[in-house]
Motif scaffolding. Structure first.
Motif, PDB file in Angstrom:
ATOM      1  N   LEU A  56       7.467  10.571  -4.461  1.00  0.00           N
ATOM      2  CA  LEU A  56       6.829  10.305  -3.173  1.00  0.00           C
ATOM      3  C   LEU A  56       5.348  10.023  -3.355  1.00  0.00           C
ATOM      4  O   LEU A  56       4.802   9.085  -2.762  1.00  0.00           O
ATOM      5  N   SER A  57       4.668  10.800  -4.186  1.00  0.00           N
ATOM      6  CA  SER A  57       3.243  10.568  -4.419  1.00  0.00           C
ATOM      7  C   SER A  57       3.015   9.242  -5.146  1.00  0.00           C
ATOM      8  O   SER A  57       2.057   8.519  -4.853  1.00  0.00           O
ATOM      9  N   GLU A  58       3.922   8.899  -6.096  1.00  0.00           N
ATOM     10  CA  GLU A  58       3.785   7.631  -6.809  1.00  0.00           C
ATOM     11  C   GLU A  58       3.957   6.441  -5.873  1.00  0.00           C
ATOM     12  O   GLU A  58       3.207   5.463  -5.951  1.00  0.00           O
ATOM     13  N   ARG A  59       4.914   6.496  -4.988  1.00  0.00           N
ATOM     14  CA  ARG A  59       5.208   5.349  -4.128  1.00  0.00           C
ATOM     15  C   ARG A  59       4.151   5.154  -3.048  1.00  0.00           C
ATOM     16  O   ARG A  59       3.969   4.057  -2.552  1.00  0.00           O
ATOM     17  N   GLN A  60       3.477   6.230  -2.663  1.00  0.00           N
ATOM     18  CA  GLN A  60       2.352   6.056  -1.748  1.00  0.00           C
ATOM     19  C   GLN A  60       1.278   5.198  -2.412  1.00  0.00           C
ATOM     20  O   GLN A  60       0.686   4.317  -1.799  1.00  0.00           O
TER      21      GLN A  60
ATOM     22  N   SER B 127       8.994  -5.899   1.091  1.00  0.00           N
ATOM     23  CA  SER B 127       8.341  -5.921   2.404  1.00  0.00           C
ATOM     24  C   SER B 127       8.692  -7.218   3.108  1.00  0.00           C
ATOM     25  O   SER B 127       8.427  -8.308   2.579  1.00  0.00           O
ATOM     26  N   GLU B 128       9.286  -7.104   4.278  1.00  0.00           N
ATOM     27  CA  GLU B 128       9.652  -8.304   5.032  1.00  0.00           C
ATOM     28  C   GLU B 128       8.425  -8.989   5.616  1.00  0.00           C
ATOM     29  O   GLU B 128       8.323 -10.216   5.605  1.00  0.00           O
ATOM     30  N   LYS B 129       7.477  -8.199   6.106  1.00  0.00           N
ATOM     31  CA  LYS B 129       6.316  -8.821   6.756  1.00  0.00           C
ATOM     32  C   LYS B 129       5.398  -9.505   5.750  1.00  0.00           C
ATOM     33  O   LYS B 129       4.705 -10.475   6.070  1.00  0.00           O
ATOM     34  N   ASN B 130       5.374  -9.022   4.484  1.00  0.00           N
ATOM     35  CA  ASN B 130       4.549  -9.656   3.442  1.00  0.00           C
ATOM     36  C   ASN B 130       5.366 -10.533   2.513  1.00  0.00           C
ATOM     37  O   ASN B 130       4.786 -11.181   1.623  1.00  0.00           O
ATOM     38  N   ASN B 131       6.714 -10.511   2.704  1.00  0.00           N
ATOM     39  CA  ASN B 131       7.603 -11.275   1.829  1.00  0.00           C
ATOM     40  C   ASN B 131       7.284 -11.002   0.361  1.00  0.00           C
ATOM     41  O   ASN B 131       7.083 -11.913  -0.443  1.00  0.00           O
ATOM     42  N   GLN B 132       7.249  -9.723   0.004  1.00  0.00           N
ATOM     43  CA  GLN B 132       6.842  -9.318  -1.343  1.00  0.00           C
ATOM     44  C   GLN B 132       7.745  -8.196  -1.845  1.00  0.00           C
ATOM     45  O   GLN B 132       8.041  -7.249  -1.120  1.00  0.00           O
ATOM     46  N   VAL B 133       8.184  -8.309  -3.087  1.00  0.00           N
ATOM     47  CA  VAL B 133       9.017  -7.282  -3.710  1.00  0.00           C
ATOM     48  C   VAL B 133       8.146  -6.118  -4.136  1.00  0.00           C
ATOM     49  O   VAL B 133       7.109  -6.316  -4.790  1.00  0.00           O
ATOM     50  N   ILE B 134       8.559  -4.915  -3.783  1.00  0.00           N
ATOM     51  CA  ILE B 134       7.799  -3.716  -4.119  1.00  0.00           C
ATOM     52  C   ILE B 134       8.315  -3.093  -5.396  1.00  0.00           C
ATOM     53  O   ILE B 134       7.547  -2.737  -6.296  1.00  0.00           O
ATOM     54  N   ALA B 135       9.627  -2.951  -5.520  1.00  0.00           N
ATOM     55  CA  ALA B 135      10.185  -2.295  -6.711  1.00  0.00           C
ATOM     56  C   ALA B 135      11.666  -2.627  -6.821  1.00  0.00           C
ATOM     57  O   ALA B 135      12.314  -3.013  -5.845  1.00  0.00           O
TER      58      ALA B 135
ATOM     59  N   THR C 286       8.492   9.129   9.753  1.00  0.00           N
ATOM     60  CA  THR C 286       8.039   7.815  10.212  1.00  0.00           C
ATOM     61  C   THR C 286       9.142   6.788  10.006  1.00  0.00           C
ATOM     62  O   THR C 286      10.086   7.021   9.240  1.00  0.00           O
ATOM     63  N   PRO C 287       9.048   5.615  10.664  1.00  0.00           N
ATOM     64  CA  PRO C 287      10.054   4.560  10.432  1.00  0.00           C
ATOM     65  C   PRO C 287      10.014   4.084   8.980  1.00  0.00           C
ATOM     66  O   PRO C 287       9.057   4.336   8.241  1.00  0.00           O
ATOM     67  N   ARG C 288      11.060   3.369   8.590  1.00  0.00           N
ATOM     68  CA  ARG C 288      11.141   2.858   7.227  1.00  0.00           C
ATOM     69  C   ARG C 288       9.942   1.946   6.938  1.00  0.00           C
ATOM     70  O   ARG C 288       9.599   1.087   7.751  1.00  0.00           O
ATOM     71  N   THR C 289       9.323   2.130   5.758  1.00  0.00           N
ATOM     72  CA  THR C 289       8.146   1.338   5.392  1.00  0.00           C
ATOM     73  C   THR C 289       8.515   0.058   4.658  1.00  0.00           C
ATOM     74  O   THR C 289       7.641  -0.776   4.388  1.00  0.00           O
ATOM     75  N   ALA C 290       9.780  -0.116   4.285  1.00  0.00           N
ATOM     76  CA  ALA C 290      10.211  -1.314   3.575  1.00  0.00           C
ATOM     77  C   ALA C 290      11.701  -1.532   3.816  1.00  0.00           C
ATOM     78  O   ALA C 290      12.402  -0.648   4.313  1.00  0.00           O
ATOM     79  N   THR C 291      12.161  -2.721   3.449  1.00  0.00           N
ATOM     80  CA  THR C 291      13.577  -3.060   3.521  1.00  0.00           C
ATOM     81  C   THR C 291      14.205  -2.895   2.143  1.00  0.00           C
ATOM     82  O   THR C 291      13.564  -3.211   1.130  1.00  0.00           O
ATOM     83  N   VAL C 292      15.433  -2.414   2.097  1.00  0.00           N
ATOM     84  CA  VAL C 292      16.135  -2.217   0.827  1.00  0.00           C
ATOM     85  C   VAL C 292      17.464  -2.942   0.893  1.00  0.00           C
ATOM     86  O   VAL C 292      18.189  -2.840   1.887  1.00  0.00           O
ATOM     87  N   ARG C 293      17.776  -3.691  -0.182  1.00  0.00           N
ATOM     88  CA  ARG C 293      19.065  -4.366  -0.273  1.00  0.00           C
ATOM     89  C   ARG C 293      19.634  -4.171  -1.673  1.00  0.00           C
ATOM     90  O   ARG C 293      18.883  -3.948  -2.632  1.00  0.00           O
TER      91      ARG C 293
END
Length: 493
Positions: free
Chosen positions: A449-453, A383-391, A408-415
């Motif tokens: 999808l249910s897990e990532r929510q 997450s760019e706005k929280n500066n936190q790694v999700i997975a 919906t728009p992307r909920t996170a950034t992926v690199r």
């Protein structure tokens, strides 16, 4: 001099023609002809002024502008001619009788002109062929520049102007590439050797199509297996374009790209083969042995022999060093049991894409257009706005499905994390076909999808209102959503 002028005046004023009781002299006839010619040019000028000052401002298409302009011009010519003749005292009813009698006599000699005239009126009224359309008639291809009453001006791809009689458009099959829109499909035939891996070929052809910027992504390019030829397997690459008048340049560009991809994948285009039967093979063998012995005696270093390793021709090692897409997909657990036919359909639905280390695949809040499966390497979701790694996701896992499936728009950034991360990319319009062909993949997507929510909720990336909505996001809800969006039957026997 005065006598000469008097004689000339007498000649020009003497009545030489009687039409319906009205007598005409040479001077009268000349004045009528001049008046009609002036009326013709004035009508032409007025119609062009109307086109440029009114029709173009209305933003009508070129074809409709040309048709309206032609109608106005000939309407003005007809009206002005009638007025001129009536002013001169000509009885039009008697003129019609005379014209009918003359028409019977010369009608047979003017059949083609009359036919082209009527054909021109039909083309202008029906509007099936308009100015600006890209058409194909017989061996001619080009853009229609002008539709006149007798003929049509066609500008070919070589910038040559061809005058085509209007009758040809009604008597022959005419392909109008621009009719009903400007999207059309072109076919690129290709023949390859019988030992070619059809999945590798499919990927190569689709890669060539996707690398051509003038080829549309929706509808997506397709590869068709045409037939088993005498010397080759015959395929067709089908692509959609929105520039019909550029179909030949696009076809040429695709051929260049296909040739490059075939060379990269070491795919051979076969030569025609012929079977030769020797009636006396023993005598031929003796002749070969004799020639070989004579050659060895004449060679300075008979120990020197030719070998493929010593050849200056180098092999293409790209195919050896890079595994084919269907081999990579075999390593993904969802596809390891797929048949060759199912893998062929899968390759046709997506493409592979390489990413460098720390390269951004997509940003947070970006529109969702693609769905990704990791073939090799790894990616980081943060997450760019929280500066936190999700997975952190590795080989065989997928991502990008949440926003794509929910719209919906992307909920996170992926690199990408690995130096050479390889992803299998499926575009939005192809996902429905992919899920219909691979129900087990749809079930895995529903679970993920249910897990990532739940992960997003635990990280506080959803606000209270969104959190209340997300509490209802269970596996059964996700299955129902996929069933409604894509018409598949997940979780049902």
């Amino acid at each position: 001099m005065d006598v000469l002028l008097a004689q000339l005046s007498k000649i020009f004023t003497i009545e030489i023609l009687d039409i319906g009781g009205v007598k005409f002299s040479i001077a009268t006839i000349i004045s009528l002809v001049i008046s009609i010619i002036l009326a013709f040019f004035i009508s032409k000028v007025v119609s062009e002024i109307i086109q440029h000052s009114i029709l173009e401002r209305l933003k009508l298409n070129r074809g409709l502008q040309a048709a309206v302009t032609v109608f106005i011009k000939y309407f003005l010519i007809t009206i002005s001619s009638i007025i001129i003749l009536q002013t001169a005292g000509v009885n039009l009813s008697s003129l019609a009788v005379i014209a009918g009698v003359i028409g019977i006599g010369i009608g047979f000699g003017l059949q083609n002109i009359a036919s082209n005239f009527i054909s021109g009126l039909v083309l202008l009224f029906e509007q099936t062929i308009k100015v600006g359309d890209y058409i194909e008639i017989g061996n001619l291809k080009g853009v229609i520049e002008k539709i006149a009453i007798r003929s049509t001006i066609l500008r070919t791809d070589d910038d040559l102007f061809v005058i085509v009689p209007n009758q040809r458009f009604l008597e022959n099959d005419t392909v109008n590439w621009s009719y009903g829109g400007h999207t059309c499909r072109i076919h690129i035939p290709i023949g390859v050797s019988y030992d070619t891996d059809v999945l590798v070929l499919t990927e190569a052809l689709l890669t060539a199509a996707r690398n051509e910027p003038r080829v549309l992504t929706n509808p997506a390019p397709e590869v068709w297996f045409d037939k088993f030829g005498e010397h080759s397997l015959n395929f067709e690459l089908l692509v959609w374009i929105d520039e019909p008048d550029a179909n030949e340049p696009i076809r040429s560009s695709l051929n260049f790209r296909i040739a490059y991809e075939l060379r990269q994948q070491n795919i051979k285009i076969p030569y025609p083969t012929r079977e030769i039967i020797f009636q006396n093979p023993e005598a031929i063998q003796q002749l070969i042995n004799q020639k070989s012995y004579q050659y060895n005696l004449a060679t300075p270093n008979p120990s020197t022999t030719f070998s493929p390793e010593s050849s200056p021709i180098t092999k293409n090692t790209n195919y050896v060093n890079n595994r084919s897409l269907h081999d990579l997909l075999r390593r993904v657990s969802y596809f390891e049991r797929c048949t060759e036919v199912e893998l062929f359909a899968l390759v046709a639905r997506g493409y592979r894409k390489h990413f460098r280390e720390n390269e951004i695949i997509f940003h947070e809040e970006a529109p969702s257009e693609n769905f990704f499966i990791i073939l090799s390497g790894s990616v980081e979701v943060f997450s760019e706005k929280n500066n936190q790694v999700i997975a952190t996701l590795g080989e065989g896992e997928f991502f990008g499905e949440i926003s794509l499936l929910t719209g919906t728009p992307r909920t996170a950034t992926v690199r990408s994390l690995a130096a050479d991360t390889l992803l299998f990319v499926v575009e939005k319009q192809q996902l429905q076909k992919l899920l219909n062909e691979h129900r087990e993949l749809g079930e895995q997507i529903a679970i993920k999808l249910s897990e990532r929510q739940q992960i997003l909720i635990s990280l506080g990336l959803l606000n209270e209102e969104e959190l209340q909505k997300a509490q209802y996001v269970a596996l059964s809800w996700v299955r129902d959503r996929l069933n409604n969006l894509f018409g598949i039957s997940l979780g049902r026997g």
